[in-house]
Write a protein that holds these residues in place. Structure first.
Motif, PDB file in Angstrom:
ATOM      1  N   SER A  14       0.826  -1.213   0.000  1.00 42.72           N
ATOM      2  CA  SER A  14       0.000   0.000   0.000  1.00 42.72           C
ATOM      3  C   SER A  14       0.856   1.257   0.000  1.00 42.72           C
ATOM      4  O   SER A  14       0.545   2.229  -0.685  1.00 42.72           O
ATOM      5  N   PHE A  15       1.941   1.227   0.774  1.00 40.08           N
ATOM      6  CA  PHE A  15       2.823   2.386   0.834  1.00 40.08           C
ATOM      7  C   PHE A  15       3.445   2.669  -0.530  1.00 40.08           C
ATOM      8  O   PHE A  15       3.517   3.824  -0.974  1.00 40.08           O
ATOM      9  N   TYR A  16       3.868   1.610  -1.212  1.00 38.74           N
ATOM     10  CA  TYR A  16       4.428   1.787  -2.547  1.00 38.74           C
ATOM     11  C   TYR A  16       3.353   2.302  -3.506  1.00 38.74           C
ATOM     12  O   TYR A  16       3.625   3.170  -4.352  1.00 38.74           O
ATOM     13  N   GLY A  17       2.133   1.773  -3.367  1.00 31.97           N
ATOM     14  CA  GLY A  17       1.039   2.215  -4.228  1.00 31.97           C
ATOM     15  C   GLY A  17       0.735   3.695  -4.066  1.00 31.97           C
ATOM     16  O   GLY A  17       0.506   4.412  -5.048  1.00 31.97           O
ATOM     17  N   ILE A  18       0.754   4.163  -2.821  1.00 40.74           N
ATOM     18  CA  ILE A  18       0.508   5.581  -2.558  1.00 40.74           C
ATOM     19  C   ILE A  18       1.623   6.440  -3.151  1.00 40.74           C
ATOM     20  O   ILE A  18       1.368   7.480  -3.765  1.00 40.74           O
ATOM     21  N   LEU A  19       2.879   6.017  -2.984  1.00 41.20           N
ATOM     22  CA  LEU A  19       4.001   6.765  -3.559  1.00 41.20           C
ATOM     23  C   LEU A  19       3.897   6.809  -5.077  1.00 41.20           C
ATOM     24  O   LEU A  19       4.168   7.843  -5.702  1.00 41.20           O
ATOM     25  N   TYR A  20       3.492   5.700  -5.676  1.00 32.71           N
ATOM     26  CA  TYR A  20       3.345   5.632  -7.134  1.00 32.71           C
ATOM     27  C   TYR A  20       2.242   6.577  -7.604  1.00 32.71           C
ATOM     28  O   TYR A  20       2.392   7.270  -8.615  1.00 32.71           O
ATOM     29  N   LEU A  21       1.154   6.606  -6.839  1.00 29.01           N
ATOM     30  CA  LEU A  21       0.035   7.489  -7.186  1.00 29.01           C
ATOM     31  C   LEU A  21       0.435   8.949  -7.060  1.00 29.01           C
ATOM     32  O   LEU A  21       0.207   9.750  -7.981  1.00 29.01           O
ATOM     33  N   LEU A  22       1.017   9.310  -5.918  1.00 27.86           N
ATOM     34  CA  LEU A  22       1.370  10.705  -5.671  1.00 27.86           C
ATOM     35  C   LEU A  22       2.491  11.190  -6.580  1.00 27.86           C
ATOM     36  O   LEU A  22       2.595  12.387  -6.861  1.00 27.86           O
ATOM     37  N   GLY A  23       3.323  10.250  -7.033  1.00 30.66           N
ATOM     38  CA  GLY A  23       4.384  10.618  -7.969  1.00 30.66           C
ATOM     39  C   GLY A  23       3.928  10.558  -9.413  1.00 30.66           C
ATOM     40  O   GLY A  23       4.751  10.697 -10.321  1.00 30.66           O
ATOM     41  N   ARG A  24       2.618  10.351  -9.609  1.00 31.41           N
ATOM     42  CA  ARG A  24       2.031  10.279 -10.952  1.00 31.41           C
ATOM     43  C   ARG A  24       2.760   9.258 -11.829  1.00 31.41           C
ATOM     44  O   ARG A  24       3.017   9.479 -13.011  1.00 31.41           O
ATOM     45  N   GLY A  25       3.074   8.099 -11.205  1.00 33.30           N
ATOM     46  CA  GLY A  25       3.709   7.033 -11.951  1.00 33.30           C
ATOM     47  C   GLY A  25       5.200   6.934 -11.754  1.00 33.30           C
ATOM     48  O   GLY A  25       5.854   6.060 -12.324  1.00 33.30           O
ATOM     49  N   SER A  26       5.775   7.809 -10.947  1.00 38.38           N
ATOM     50  CA  SER A  26       7.224   7.798 -10.717  1.00 38.38           C
ATOM     51  C   SER A  26       7.508   8.016  -9.239  1.00 38.38           C
ATOM     52  O   SER A  26       7.331   9.119  -8.720  1.00 38.38           O
ATOM     53  N   VAL A  27       7.941   6.951  -8.553  1.00 42.35           N
ATOM     54  CA  VAL A  27       8.260   7.055  -7.130  1.00 42.35           C
ATOM     55  C   VAL A  27       9.435   8.009  -6.909  1.00 42.35           C
ATOM     56  O   VAL A  27       9.461   8.768  -5.940  1.00 42.35           O
ATOM     57  N   SER A  28      10.395   7.991  -7.833  1.00 44.36           N
ATOM     58  CA  SER A  28      11.549   8.878  -7.707  1.00 44.36           C
ATOM     59  C   SER A  28      11.143  10.343  -7.767  1.00 44.36           C
ATOM     60  O   SER A  28      11.794  11.213  -7.178  1.00 44.36           O
ATOM     61  N   GLU A  29      10.032  10.620  -8.455  1.00 44.77           N
ATOM     62  CA  GLU A  29       9.536  11.991  -8.553  1.00 44.77           C
ATOM     63  C   GLU A  29       9.089  12.496  -7.189  1.00 44.77           C
ATOM     64  O   GLU A  29       9.298  13.660  -6.833  1.00 44.77           O
ATOM     65  N   VAL A  30       8.485  11.601  -6.396  1.00 45.89           N
ATOM     66  CA  VAL A  30       8.043  11.964  -5.045  1.00 45.89           C
ATOM     67  C   VAL A  30       9.251  12.274  -4.178  1.00 45.89           C
ATOM     68  O   VAL A  30       9.271  13.257  -3.425  1.00 45.89           O
ATOM     69  N   LEU A  31      10.272  11.433  -4.267  1.00 46.72           N
ATOM     70  CA  LEU A  31      11.468  11.621  -3.449  1.00 46.72           C
ATOM     71  C   LEU A  31      12.227  12.887  -3.842  1.00 46.72           C
ATOM     72  O   LEU A  31      12.845  13.543  -3.010  1.00 46.72           O
ATOM     73  N   ALA A  32      12.139  13.250  -5.131  1.00 49.05           N
ATOM     74  CA  ALA A  32      12.887  14.406  -5.623  1.00 49.05           C
ATOM     75  C   ALA A  32      12.156  15.728  -5.390  1.00 49.05           C
ATOM     76  O   ALA A  32      12.752  16.722  -4.982  1.00 49.05           O
ATOM     77  N   GLN A  33      10.833  15.729  -5.623  1.00 46.85           N
ATOM     78  CA  GLN A  33      10.086  16.992  -5.567  1.00 46.85           C
ATOM     79  C   GLN A  33       9.041  17.054  -4.460  1.00 46.85           C
ATOM     80  O   GLN A  33       8.431  18.088  -4.250  1.00 46.85           O
ATOM     81  N   GLY A  34       8.817  15.952  -3.757  1.00 42.09           N
ATOM     82  CA  GLY A  34       7.797  15.958  -2.713  1.00 42.09           C
ATOM     83  C   GLY A  34       6.411  15.713  -3.278  1.00 42.09           C
ATOM     84  O   GLY A  34       6.254  15.372  -4.456  1.00 42.09           O
TER      85      GLY A  34
END
Length: 304
Positions: free
Chosen positions: A130-150
């Motif tokens: 679920s945690f990975y799914g939320i990161l994927y969703l919030l990063g609009r398909g890119s988990v690295s995008e979440v880590l880079a830009q919040g």
């Protein structure tokens, strides 16, 4: 086999989905504090017609638990509703619904901390998925995008709201107050109104206008969300039990997305399906795999 009692949580989730969309619609026409205040006033007025006398008769028992009811009113009504309306300014209704579905999983996690409930394999595996799914969703398909830009502020606010509501559920289980659900809901809503009142009074007049655009939103939030939703959810828990009832929350993103597409013109993209699907899969695993992890067994396996 479909149980007749399933209609209660099914309708409750449908009304909840409508409320998420209403929150989004209200974000551009009325302030979060104003709609929270008006929905509480109307909801209390409606509930007073059938619950005020029982509350008065039960006032001695209620007075013994007023501090708990006051905290419950803050977590379940004031904080959750205010943050939901505030979140709608910077995120989509679909995102709000998916983050909200984390409540059952967050409840299980907080139960293991506060109530010392055993951690299950489902919680561990489902939590990671679920945690990975939320990161994927919030990063609009890119988990690295979440880590880079919040992430968007609205998504963070919605997550805080979900954590607060999950904490409320755990505290209710811990307290086990001998107060009927309707009476508890009424008293907590009263406290919530008291919390909101000072902020409402000091708002600029332009933010608290009632007009043809805002009145229908307030009516829906009050009658369908605060009164009918509460009744249907309580009946669902009574007939199906809390665990089976909570599984229906997994339908919240689906119902919300459908309503949002029709009324708000939101467009579903691939990352919504993948991120939302992973989040729901993790939640289902956490709810269905209840076998507890026995620490002593793990220690032996590690030693071997």
């Amino acid at each position: 086999m479909f149980q007749k009692a399933s209609i209660y949580p099914l309708l409750a989730i449908l009304f909840w989905s409508g409320n998420v969309v209403v929150s989004k619609m209200a974000s551009h026409s009325i302030s979060p504090v104003a709609i929270t205040f008006y929905r509480l006033v109307l909801a209390l007025a409606v509930m007073s017609t059938f619950i005020l006398i029982p509350v008065w008769k039960n006032r001695q028992v209620i007075s013994l638990h007023w501090k708990k009811l006051a905290l419950g009113g803050f977590l379940s009504v004031s904080l959750f509703q205010f943050l939901s309306y505030q979140a709608a300014n910077t995120t989509t209704a679909t995102n709000m619904a998916i983050v909200t579905t984390l409540i059952p999983l967050l409840t299980l996690i907080l139960s293991s901390v506060i109530l010392k409930d055993r951690v299950s394999y489902g919680m561990l595996i489902g939590g990671v998925i679920s945690f990975y799914g939320i990161l994927y969703l919030l990063g609009r398909g890119s988990v690295s995008e979440v880590l880079a830009q919040g992430v968007h502020l609205g998504d963070v606010l919605m997550l805080i709201a979900a954590i607060g509501y999950a904490l409320y559920g755990v505290l209710l289980k811990k307290w086990k107050m001998p107060i009927p659900a309707w009476q508890s809901n009424f008293v907590q809503s009263t406290f919530a109104l008291i919390y909101v009142l000072p902020f409402f009074v000091f708002l600029p007049a332009v933010d608290i206008q009632l007009n043809r655009q805002t009145i229908p939103l307030i009516v829906y939030a009050s009658i369908f969300s605060s009164v009918l939703l509460s009744y249907l959810w309580i009946e669902g828990v009574r007939h199906l039990g809390p665990n089976k009832n909570s599984i229906f929350m997994n339908l919240l993103p689906l119902f919300t997305a459908l309503i949002a597409v029709i009324l708000l013109g939101e467009k579903l993209q691939t990352f919504h399906y993948i991120g939302g699907g992973l989040t729901l899969l993790g939640i289902l695993i956490a709810q269905l795999m209840q076998r507890p992890i026995i620490l002593n067994t793990l220690k032996h396996k590690l030693n071997d």
